[in-house]
Design a protein around this motif. Sequence first.
Motif, PDB file in Angstrom:
ATOM      1  N   HIS A 392     -28.032  26.776  78.031  1.00 46.39           N
ATOM      2  CA  HIS A 392     -27.890  27.056  79.455  1.00 46.39           C
ATOM      3  C   HIS A 392     -26.682  27.964  79.668  1.00 46.39           C
ATOM      4  O   HIS A 392     -25.836  28.123  78.793  1.00 46.39           O
ATOM      5  CB  HIS A 392     -27.712  25.757  80.244  1.00 46.39           C
ATOM      6  CG  HIS A 392     -26.424  25.039  79.920  1.00 46.39           C
ATOM      7  ND1 HIS A 392     -26.282  24.240  78.803  1.00 46.39           N
ATOM      8  CD2 HIS A 392     -25.220  25.021  80.548  1.00 46.39           C
ATOM      9  CE1 HIS A 392     -25.059  23.749  78.765  1.00 46.39           C
ATOM     10  NE2 HIS A 392     -24.385  24.204  79.810  1.00 46.39           N
ATOM     11  N   ASN A 393     -26.613  28.589  80.858  1.00 45.60           N
ATOM     12  CA  ASN A 393     -25.481  29.442  81.195  1.00 45.60           C
ATOM     13  C   ASN A 393     -24.751  28.870  82.417  1.00 45.60           C
ATOM     14  O   ASN A 393     -25.052  27.763  82.870  1.00 45.60           O
ATOM     15  CB  ASN A 393     -25.937  30.877  81.457  1.00 45.60           C
ATOM     16  CG  ASN A 393     -27.036  30.952  82.505  1.00 45.60           C
ATOM     17  OD1 ASN A 393     -27.181  30.055  83.334  1.00 45.60           O
ATOM     18  ND2 ASN A 393     -27.814  32.020  82.483  1.00 45.60           N
ATOM     19  N   LYS A 394     -23.809  29.638  82.934  1.00 42.59           N
ATOM     20  CA  LYS A 394     -23.004  29.169  84.045  1.00 42.59           C
ATOM     21  C   LYS A 394     -23.855  28.886  85.274  1.00 42.59           C
ATOM     22  O   LYS A 394     -23.602  27.923  86.014  1.00 42.59           O
ATOM     23  CB  LYS A 394     -21.929  30.213  84.366  1.00 42.59           C
ATOM     24  CG  LYS A 394     -20.953  29.802  85.463  1.00 42.59           C
ATOM     25  CD  LYS A 394     -19.898  30.872  85.645  1.00 42.59           C
ATOM     26  CE  LYS A 394     -18.889  30.458  86.734  1.00 42.59           C
ATOM     27  NZ  LYS A 394     -17.853  31.496  86.916  1.00 42.59           N
ATOM     28  N   LYS A 395     -24.884  29.701  85.514  1.00 42.12           N
ATOM     29  CA  LYS A 395     -25.704  29.550  86.706  1.00 42.12           C
ATOM     30  C   LYS A 395     -26.583  28.312  86.633  1.00 42.12           C
ATOM     31  O   LYS A 395     -26.793  27.626  87.645  1.00 42.12           O
ATOM     32  CB  LYS A 395     -26.551  30.799  86.897  1.00 42.12           C
ATOM     33  CG  LYS A 395     -27.429  30.766  88.146  1.00 42.12           C
ATOM     34  CD  LYS A 395     -28.227  32.055  88.307  1.00 42.12           C
ATOM     35  CE  LYS A 395     -27.299  33.228  88.588  1.00 42.12           C
ATOM     36  NZ  LYS A 395     -28.086  34.466  88.894  1.00 42.12           N
ATOM     37  N   SER A 396     -27.093  27.993  85.439  1.00 39.90           N
ATOM     38  CA  SER A 396     -28.005  26.855  85.308  1.00 39.90           C
ATOM     39  C   SER A 396     -27.330  25.585  84.813  1.00 39.90           C
ATOM     40  O   SER A 396     -27.992  24.586  84.552  1.00 39.90           O
ATOM     41  CB  SER A 396     -29.150  27.223  84.357  1.00 39.90           C
ATOM     42  OG  SER A 396     -28.627  27.562  83.079  1.00 39.90           O
ATOM     43  N   CYS A 397     -25.996  25.602  84.673  1.00 38.03           N
ATOM     44  CA  CYS A 397     -25.258  24.459  84.137  1.00 38.03           C
ATOM     45  C   CYS A 397     -25.305  23.282  85.121  1.00 38.03           C
ATOM     46  O   CYS A 397     -25.084  23.437  86.327  1.00 38.03           O
ATOM     47  CB  CYS A 397     -23.814  24.855  83.850  1.00 38.03           C
ATOM     48  SG  CYS A 397     -22.817  23.496  83.184  1.00 38.03           S
TER      49      CYS A 397
END
Length: 405
Positions: A392-397
């Motif tokens: 996952h990345n920052k947006k989907s964390c």
Amino acid sequence: MDLSKFFLSDEWGSYLSHAGQKFESIADFRDKLRKFAVQSGFHYVLSRNDSIYVNAVCVNRDVDHCGWEVLGPVASINQCFYITQFNNVHTCRAFGDTVLQAFDLIFPGNPHLYCYHHLRYNLSRKYKNKGGEIVVADVLQKFFKVAYASTEKSFYFHLKNLRDEGGAAIIDEFIREIPLEHWCRAFFKGCRYGIMANGIAESFNNWIVAERSLPPFAMLDQTRMKEMKMMSERSVESKSWTTKLTPKMEKRLKEQLDRSRVFRVIASHENVYEVRNDKYSYSVDLSTRTCSCVKWQINCFPCAHALVAIQSARLDVYDFIDPYFTAEYYRMCYSFPIAPLSNVDASCSSTEDFILPPVTKRPAGRPKSKRIASAGEKKLILCGRCNKMGHHNKKSCTEPLNILL
């Protein structure tokens, strides 16, 4: 005149090969799956089998948690069946014993090496519906350290961390299914040359990604010409080398020599030395080409400890390097050129002799040029919000954060 026996079933073992493979119909796939299993010597069960989807797993899935699986749907646009996921590695004991027996029969005296990437995938499957992707990522990172451990002591140290992270019950069961000498560097009874995975087929498929989209005859001809060009270029390039080893291995030798400068050498007896720095000491035996760090035996290339011992004995370091790393052996690999083909004498009486491709409607969207990666091959990324490795990345964390007020 002795003739080798030929059976019609000999080709059945090649009926299933890769994800993305196309079959004329779902019935065609079922028939080839049955013959593939007969020739390969295993049994399977269908966890789903209807008019639009088939999912086949090894019969030992529930007993030995075997990871062999193939699945795919029927495309509504042309009614063809496509394999979307194919894990062709059996980890069950029954099939594993059969494969090892066959390997020992064909390659007597040669140790058998399991692919690290396939084992990694099989391990991740054991945590299906048992933990989040963060837990699986941590387990796989610790499994990497276990598999790549160079010494027995290091293996058990990292194994303890793996059992603590992944659960002793799951890890112990997984380890029991695969003999240590077939996958862990510390126990492998042979030289691995630093190789832990057998992805040469996938590398080749990626190399001919453009050619694979052509009709069969054009694909084979373009691939032949591409290989012929590569063989010629590498042969010409290698003739200009002036070093004993290939350029890549000469670079590695220089790096190891630079690392060896910090070590001190103390002679024990003939060909045996103790190599020390401010923190550790190693035992090097030049007569058996071994070092207590075990990396010389694993890579078949002298480690920094061995190199400093060789130089201390005033011997030639190249005499202790496996000949397969030399430029001479490289040139020998490309000394058999692919001969060009000529069709100047070919004749064609009419256009009726040409076999035209079937008339089909092209599916919507851009054709895929890359193979479908398995679940265990997804690369980990660092999240900018929670600073953890995962998918996952920052947006989907969605990880909870501990904020100090």
